[in-house]
Motif scaffolding. Sequence first.
Motif, short mmCIF file in Angstrom:
data_model
loop_
_atom_site.label_atom_id
_atom_site.label_comp_id
_atom_site.label_asym_id
_atom_site.label_seq_id
_atom_site.Cartn_x
_atom_site.Cartn_y
_atom_site.Cartn_z
N SER A 14 0.84 -1.20 0.00
CA SER A 14 0.00 0.00 0.00
C SER A 14 0.87 1.25 0.00
O SER A 14 2.02 1.23 0.43
CB SER A 14 -0.95 0.00 1.20
OG SER A 14 -0.21 -0.09 2.40
N ALA A 15 0.29 2.34 -0.48
CA ALA A 15 1.01 3.60 -0.60
C ALA A 15 1.36 4.17 0.77
O ALA A 15 0.67 3.93 1.76
CB ALA A 15 0.17 4.61 -1.38
N ASP A 17 3.03 7.84 2.75
CA ASP A 17 3.35 9.26 2.65
C ASP A 17 4.87 9.39 2.68
O ASP A 17 5.50 9.17 3.72
CB ASP A 17 2.72 10.01 3.83
CG ASP A 17 2.93 11.50 3.76
OD1 ASP A 17 3.79 11.97 2.98
OD2 ASP A 17 2.23 12.22 4.50
N ASN A 47 4.75 6.03 -3.18
CA ASN A 47 3.69 6.98 -2.86
C ASN A 47 2.40 6.60 -3.60
O ASN A 47 2.38 5.64 -4.38
CB ASN A 47 4.13 8.41 -3.20
CG ASN A 47 4.34 8.63 -4.69
OD1 ASN A 47 4.54 7.69 -5.45
ND2 ASN A 47 4.30 9.87 -5.11
N LYS A 48 1.33 7.34 -3.31
CA LYS A 48 0.02 7.02 -3.90
C LYS A 48 0.03 7.08 -5.43
O LYS A 48 -0.56 6.25 -6.10
CB LYS A 48 -1.04 7.97 -3.34
CG LYS A 48 -2.44 7.62 -3.73
CD LYS A 48 -3.44 8.52 -3.03
CE LYS A 48 -4.86 8.14 -3.39
NZ LYS A 48 -5.83 8.99 -2.68
N ALA A 49 0.74 8.07 -5.99
CA ALA A 49 0.81 8.22 -7.45
C ALA A 49 1.76 7.20 -8.08
O ALA A 49 1.79 7.06 -9.30
CB ALA A 49 1.26 9.63 -7.82
N ARG A 50 2.53 6.49 -7.26
CA ARG A 50 3.50 5.48 -7.68
C ARG A 50 4.57 6.02 -8.63
O ARG A 50 5.10 5.30 -9.45
CB ARG A 50 2.78 4.27 -8.28
CG ARG A 50 2.00 3.51 -7.25
CD ARG A 50 1.48 2.15 -7.68
NE ARG A 50 1.84 1.72 -8.99
CZ ARG A 50 0.99 1.31 -9.92
NH1 ARG A 50 -0.30 1.29 -9.66
NH2 ARG A 50 1.40 0.89 -11.09
N THR A 74 5.25 5.22 -13.95
CA THR A 74 4.94 4.83 -12.58
C THR A 74 5.68 3.54 -12.23
O THR A 74 6.05 2.77 -13.11
CB THR A 74 3.43 4.60 -12.37
OG1 THR A 74 3.00 3.58 -13.26
CG2 THR A 74 2.63 5.87 -12.61
#
Length: 117
Positions: A14-15, A17, A47-50, A74
């Motif tokens: 999982s992403a 921070d 991160n979330k945006a990979r 990504t």
Amino acid sequence: MIIPREPRIYVAKSAVDLRWGIDRLAGLVVERFGKSPRDGALFVFVNKARNRVKILFFDATGGWVLYKRLDGRTFPLPETLDAHATHVAVSAEELTMLLRGLDTGRAQRIRRLPALH
């Protein structure tokens, strides 16, 4: 920095921070991976945006954080059969592919033919 020749490498599923530093990432290793961050393994977070990755590693003298940003691509996350897994163990070769933005699940080894003389 002295990285073992054949390090154990774990990629978070999982992403995270990535503003977090060494101490918070080490805490995540304990919380989510159930491992000691000082056991010589490499712990990989995206991160979330990979498009950014941090790798946490501890050697005998302290902690290291390596950071990479991909431009226009990504980072593909490796897949696992366990849907509830918090992390995936990968090989050094798979980590190299991931850091280049290559999908390890779709990549195929290219067989080299002998040179014609």
